[in-house]
Design a protein around this motif. Structure first.
Motif, PDB file in Angstrom:
ATOM      1  N   ASN A   1       1.054  -1.197  -0.194  1.00 58.94           N
ATOM      2  CA  ASN A   1      -0.143  -0.109   0.130  1.00 58.94           C
ATOM      3  C   ASN A   1       1.076   0.912   0.054  1.00 58.94           C
ATOM      4  O   ASN A   1       2.013   1.056   0.368  1.00 58.94           O
ATOM      5  CB  ASN A   1      -0.845   0.045   0.920  1.00 58.94           C
ATOM      6  CG  ASN A   1      -1.898   1.260   0.698  1.00 58.94           C
ATOM      7  OD1 ASN A   1      -3.155   0.937   0.128  1.00 58.94           O
ATOM      8  ND2 ASN A   1      -1.827   2.188   2.301  1.00 58.94           N
TER       9      ASN A   1
ATOM     10  N   LEU B   1      -7.602  -0.120  -6.330  1.00 59.34           N
ATOM     11  CA  LEU B   1      -7.651   1.224  -5.714  1.00 59.34           C
ATOM     12  C   LEU B   1      -8.486   2.368  -6.266  1.00 59.34           C
ATOM     13  O   LEU B   1      -9.466   1.780  -7.238  1.00 59.34           O
ATOM     14  CB  LEU B   1      -6.212   1.907  -7.160  1.00 59.34           C
ATOM     15  CG  LEU B   1      -5.118   0.473  -6.251  1.00 59.34           C
ATOM     16  CD1 LEU B   1      -3.718   0.465  -8.059  1.00 59.34           C
ATOM     17  CD2 LEU B   1      -4.202   0.648  -5.541  1.00 59.34           C
TER      18      LEU B   1
ATOM     19  N   ASP C   1      -8.038   5.068  -8.051  1.00 60.86           N
ATOM     20  CA  ASP C   1      -9.280   5.530  -9.302  1.00 60.86           C
ATOM     21  C   ASP C   1      -8.487   5.183 -10.789  1.00 60.86           C
ATOM     22  O   ASP C   1      -7.391   5.145 -10.537  1.00 60.86           O
ATOM     23  CB  ASP C   1      -9.743   7.009  -9.057  1.00 60.86           C
ATOM     24  CG  ASP C   1      -8.192   7.977  -8.373  1.00 60.86           C
ATOM     25  OD1 ASP C   1      -7.168   7.736  -9.071  1.00 60.86           O
ATOM     26  OD2 ASP C   1      -8.726   8.914  -7.646  1.00 60.86           O
TER      27      ASP C   1
ATOM     28  N   ALA D   1      -4.403   6.160 -10.238  1.00 65.20           N
ATOM     29  CA  ALA D   1      -4.389   5.166  -9.334  1.00 65.20           C
ATOM     30  C   ALA D   1      -3.633   4.261 -10.454  1.00 65.20           C
ATOM     31  O   ALA D   1      -2.554   3.515  -9.530  1.00 65.20           O
ATOM     32  CB  ALA D   1      -4.634   5.418  -8.202  1.00 65.20           C
TER      33      ALA D   1
ATOM     34  N   SER E   1     -10.582  -2.510  -9.362  1.00 63.45           N
ATOM     35  CA  SER E   1     -10.898  -0.612  -8.929  1.00 63.45           C
ATOM     36  C   SER E   1     -11.953  -1.052  -9.955  1.00 63.45           C
ATOM     37  O   SER E   1     -12.087  -1.227 -11.121  1.00 63.45           O
ATOM     38  CB  SER E   1      -9.107  -0.102  -9.111  1.00 63.45           C
ATOM     39  OG  SER E   1      -7.619  -1.269  -8.850  1.00 63.45           O
TER      40      SER E   1
ATOM     41  N   VAL F   1     -16.118  -4.863  -8.316  1.00 63.38           N
ATOM     42  CA  VAL F   1     -16.904  -4.542  -7.556  1.00 63.38           C
ATOM     43  C   VAL F   1     -18.302  -4.723  -7.893  1.00 63.38           C
ATOM     44  O   VAL F   1     -18.241  -3.315  -7.644  1.00 63.38           O
ATOM     45  CB  VAL F   1     -16.792  -5.835  -6.630  1.00 63.38           C
ATOM     46  CG1 VAL F   1     -14.732  -6.530  -6.510  1.00 63.38           C
ATOM     47  CG2 VAL F   1     -16.481  -4.311  -5.446  1.00 63.38           C
TER      48      VAL F   1
ATOM     49  N   SER G   1     -20.421  -3.145  -0.448  1.00 69.45           N
ATOM     50  CA  SER G   1     -19.364  -2.247  -0.222  1.00 69.45           C
ATOM     51  C   SER G   1     -18.589  -2.889   0.809  1.00 69.45           C
ATOM     52  O   SER G   1     -17.950  -3.955   0.409  1.00 69.45           O
ATOM     53  CB  SER G   1     -20.361  -0.916   0.431  1.00 69.45           C
ATOM     54  OG  SER G   1     -19.749   0.125   0.780  1.00 69.45           O
ATOM     55  N   LYS G   2     -17.873  -1.677   1.654  1.00 68.67           N
ATOM     56  CA  LYS G   2     -17.577  -2.332   2.819  1.00 68.67           C
ATOM     57  C   LYS G   2     -18.144  -3.845   2.875  1.00 68.67           C
ATOM     58  O   LYS G   2     -17.090  -4.304   3.868  1.00 68.67           O
ATOM     59  CB  LYS G   2     -17.447  -1.153   4.473  1.00 68.67           C
ATOM     60  CG  LYS G   2     -16.441  -1.812   5.361  1.00 68.67           C
ATOM     61  CD  LYS G   2     -16.277  -0.508   6.127  1.00 68.67           C
ATOM     62  CE  LYS G   2     -15.511  -0.904   7.108  1.00 68.67           C
ATOM     63  NZ  LYS G   2     -15.735   0.400   8.190  1.00 68.67           N
TER      64      LYS G   2
ATOM     65  N   HIS H   1     -15.350   9.138  -4.480  1.00 65.26           N
ATOM     66  CA  HIS H   1     -15.361   7.822  -4.688  1.00 65.26           C
ATOM     67  C   HIS H   1     -16.773   7.731  -6.461  1.00 65.26           C
ATOM     68  O   HIS H   1     -16.786   7.342  -7.468  1.00 65.26           O
ATOM     69  CB  HIS H   1     -15.051   6.648  -4.624  1.00 65.26           C
ATOM     70  CG  HIS H   1     -13.570   6.144  -4.540  1.00 65.26           C
ATOM     71  ND1 HIS H   1     -13.003   7.044  -4.709  1.00 65.26           N
ATOM     72  CD2 HIS H   1     -13.463   5.227  -3.380  1.00 65.26           C
ATOM     73  CE1 HIS H   1     -11.507   6.793  -3.955  1.00 65.26           C
ATOM     74  NE2 HIS H   1     -11.669   6.089  -2.933  1.00 65.26           N
TER      75      HIS H   1
HETATM   76  N1  LIG Z   1     -15.417   1.283  -1.017  1.00 63.25           N
HETATM   77  C1  LIG Z   1     -16.244   1.219  -1.506  1.00 63.25           C
HETATM   78  O1  LIG Z   1     -17.739   0.966  -1.339  1.00 63.25           O
HETATM   79  C2  LIG Z   1     -16.676   0.095  -2.564  1.00 63.25           C
HETATM   80  C3  LIG Z   1     -15.273   1.224  -3.619  1.00 63.25           C
HETATM   81  N2  LIG Z   1     -15.134   1.020  -4.773  1.00 63.25           N
HETATM   82  C4  LIG Z   1     -14.116   1.118  -6.474  1.00 63.25           C
HETATM   83  O2  LIG Z   1     -13.058   0.480  -5.194  1.00 63.25           O
HETATM   84  C5  LIG Z   1     -12.236   1.411  -5.207  1.00 63.25           C
HETATM   85  C6  LIG Z   1     -11.270   1.811  -3.852  1.00 63.25           C
HETATM   86  O3  LIG Z   1     -12.518   2.530  -3.016  1.00 63.25           O
HETATM   87  P1  LIG Z   1     -11.965   2.259  -1.682  1.00 63.25           P
HETATM   88  O4  LIG Z   1     -11.103   0.722  -0.976  1.00 63.25           O
HETATM   89  O5  LIG Z   1     -13.404   2.344  -1.120  1.00 63.25           O
HETATM   90  O6  LIG Z   1     -11.352   3.147  -1.481  1.00 63.25           O
HETATM   91  P2  LIG Z   1     -10.508   4.546  -0.431  1.00 63.25           P
HETATM   92  O7  LIG Z   1      -9.996   5.457  -0.458  1.00 63.25           O
HETATM   93  O8  LIG Z   1     -10.623   3.394   0.675  1.00 63.25           O
HETATM   94  O9  LIG Z   1      -8.674   3.506  -0.942  1.00 63.25           O
HETATM   95  C7  LIG Z   1      -7.965   3.825  -1.870  1.00 63.25           C
HETATM   96  C8  LIG Z   1      -6.361   3.209  -2.398  1.00 63.25           C
HETATM   97  O10 LIG Z   1      -6.036   3.343  -3.436  1.00 63.25           O
HETATM   98  C9  LIG Z   1      -4.848   4.076  -3.084  1.00 63.25           C
HETATM   99  N3  LIG Z   1      -3.918   4.861  -3.725  1.00 63.25           N
HETATM  100  C10 LIG Z   1      -4.752   5.910  -4.178  1.00 63.25           C
HETATM  101  N4  LIG Z   1      -4.369   6.763  -5.082  1.00 63.25           N
HETATM  102  C11 LIG Z   1      -2.530   6.103  -5.351  1.00 63.25           C
HETATM  103  C12 LIG Z   1      -1.975   6.134  -5.978  1.00 63.25           C
HETATM  104  N5  LIG Z   1      -1.933   7.465  -6.955  1.00 63.25           N
HETATM  105  N6  LIG Z   1      -0.861   5.776  -5.664  1.00 63.25           N
HETATM  106  C13 LIG Z   1      -0.844   3.967  -5.203  1.00 63.25           C
HETATM  107  N7  LIG Z   1      -1.933   3.630  -4.284  1.00 63.25           N
HETATM  108  C14 LIG Z   1      -2.699   5.245  -4.090  1.00 63.25           C
HETATM  109  C15 LIG Z   1      -4.553   3.716  -1.241  1.00 63.25           C
HETATM  110  O11 LIG Z   1      -3.961   4.369  -0.632  1.00 63.25           O
HETATM  111  P3  LIG Z   1      -2.862   4.902   0.476  1.00 63.25           P
HETATM  112  O12 LIG Z   1      -3.978   4.394   1.787  1.00 63.25           O
HETATM  113  O13 LIG Z   1      -2.165   5.861   0.628  1.00 63.25           O
HETATM  114  O14 LIG Z   1      -4.426   6.292   0.443  1.00 63.25           O
HETATM  115  C16 LIG Z   1      -5.805   3.046  -0.977  1.00 63.25           C
HETATM  116  O15 LIG Z   1      -5.472   2.063  -0.770  1.00 63.25           O
HETATM  117  C17 LIG Z   1     -12.111   2.247  -6.424  1.00 63.25           C
HETATM  118  O16 LIG Z   1     -12.695   2.375  -6.953  1.00 63.25           O
HETATM  119  C18 LIG Z   1     -13.656   2.236  -5.929  1.00 63.25           C
HETATM  120  O17 LIG Z   1     -14.969   3.321  -6.595  1.00 63.25           O
HETATM  121  C19 LIG Z   1     -15.946  -1.255  -4.640  1.00 63.25           C
HETATM  122  C20 LIG Z   1     -17.055  -0.991  -4.588  1.00 63.25           C
HETATM  123  C21 LIG Z   1     -17.788  -0.355  -3.897  1.00 63.25           C
END
Ligand SMILES: NC(=O)C1=CN([C@@H]2O[C@H](COP(=O)(O)OP(=O)(O)OC[C@H]3O[C@@H](n4cnc5c(N)ncnc54)[C@H](OP(=O)(O)O)[C@@H]3O)[C@@H](O)[C@H]2O)C=CC1
Ligand SMILES: O=CCCC(=O)O
Length: 294
Positions: free
Chosen positions: A30, A64, A66, A69, A94, A120, A123-124, A235
């Motif tokens: 991470n 990740l 977006d 990322a 992602s 996917v 959610s959480k 997001h």
């Molecule tokens: N939360 C949800 O309910 C759901 C989310 N999603 C999708 O899943 C993905 C993750 O969501 P979620 O876990 O909620 O998001 P979070 O914001 O909790 O986590 C994002 C992750 O991406 C990493 N990241 C962000 N920018 C960069 C970068 N430039 N380089 C490397 N790592 C990076 C972050 O690292 P760091 O810890 O260092 O910031 C972190 O590990 C997204 O695409 C979201 O749309 C899909 C279904 C459900």
């Protein structure tokens, strides 16, 4: 089975924890190292770079934030491309657009590796419970190889054909969800301003044809003004933006989604981006209450 896992945010942490719980050997990476500590306590190994994860593992999964990322972890320094080769596979879960996924797929295939996109739904809590819905597309043979991991993270996997179809399906689903959340927020505010009890509205909705898990789960906390992030609003707005771009490409008129996107943008401008996407409710509440005579 040994897998690498990149991205330990809300979703990635829960998904990789599930893999560990079910006996997978997991190497995590991470950007912010501290988020890997809890996984290590549960048996994960840590790598210093995405490239190191790929060097070590035959299969690497990413979750990740977006497109930017997702691209930087593949194409950037110490990224996936530095180690991917024949016999290695990359599964990006992602939520990104089809173009991003295709760029990643092409680059990996050029180096002899295999690629699957697998965003996917869920959610959480579904991630914690291994109840996600997986929308995979790309290399069919790889899809079949990683089914054991998908079965641990999800309750159902779909194979949707060529790369891009998983991304598109995910964006359509989230476009609908974001529009619904806005209509729901407006309904809750409208009920309150009309002298009705919003909690009774929840009961009425839950017994009718538009009852759904999202209203049931989020409604009570929204009324309390609590928006602890399960799906961060920033997001959801990214997904609306990407879905609207898909609408541009396909000449699909989406006035409802466009309005919902504006509401999410407003919420971000109010500093609500890191809260749950239900916080869009606060933007509706924040609009001035009309005077009684108007
Ligand atoms: N939360 C949800 O309910 C759901 C989310 N999603 C999708 O899943 C993905 C993750 O969501 P979620 O876990 O909620 O998001 P979070 O914001 O909790 O986590 C994002 C992750 O991406 C990493 N990241 C962000 N920018 C960069 C970068 N430039 N380089 C490397 N790592 C990076 C972050 O690292 P760091 O810890 O260092 O910031 C972190 O590990 C997204 O695409 C979201 O749309 C899909 C279904 C459900
Ligand atoms: O992308 C996030 C989806 C959240 C959900 O399906 O509840």
């Amino acid at each position: 089975m040994e897998v690498g896992f990149l991205g330990l945010g809300i979703m990635g942490k829960a998904m990789s924890m599930n893999l560990l719980r079910h006996g997978f050997k997991v190497t995590v990476w991470n950007r912010t190292l501290s988020k890997s500590h809890e996984l290590v306590e549960h048996g994960a190994s840590v790598a210093e770079t995405p490239a190191e994860v790929v060097r070590k593992c035959k299969y690497t999964i990413a979750m990740l934030s977006d497109p930017s990322a997702a691209l930087s972890v593949v194409f950037g320094k110490d990224g996936i491309l530095e180690q991917i080769c024949a016999g290695k596979s990359y599964v990006d879960m992602s939520t990104v657009d089809a173009d991003t996924s295709s760029k990643i797929s092409e680059a990996i295939k050029e180096r002899g590796g295999y690629f699957l996109e697998a965003p996917v739904s869920g959610s959480k809590k579904p991630a914690e419970d291994g109840q996600l819905v997986i929308l995979a597309a790309g290399e069919k043979a790889l899809y079949e190889e990683v089914i054991p991991a998908f079965n641990v993270m999800g309750k159902k996997s779909f194979y949707l054909g060529q790369v891009g179809n998983g991304a598109k399906m995910k964006l359509v689903v989230n476009m609908i969800m974001g529009s619904m959340m806005n209509a729901f927020s407006e309904g809750l505010v409208l009920a309150g301003r009309s002298g009705l009890e919003p909690s009774v509205l929840l009961d009425v909705l839950d017994l009718g044809g538009i009852a759904n898990p999202m209203f049931r789960l989020k409604g009570p906390t929204m009324i309390q003004g609590s928006h602890s992030p399960a799906f961060p609003l920033k997001h959801q707005q990214k997904d609306m933006r990407l879905a609207l771009a898909l609408g541009d490409e396909t000449a699909t008129s989406m006035p409802v989604a466009a309005a919902a996107n504006e509401a999410f943008k407003k919420a971000r401008s109010m500093g609500l981006g890191d809260l749950d996407f239900s916080a869009v409710y606060e933007t509706v509440k924040a609009l001035e209450e009309p005077s009684r005579n108007s």
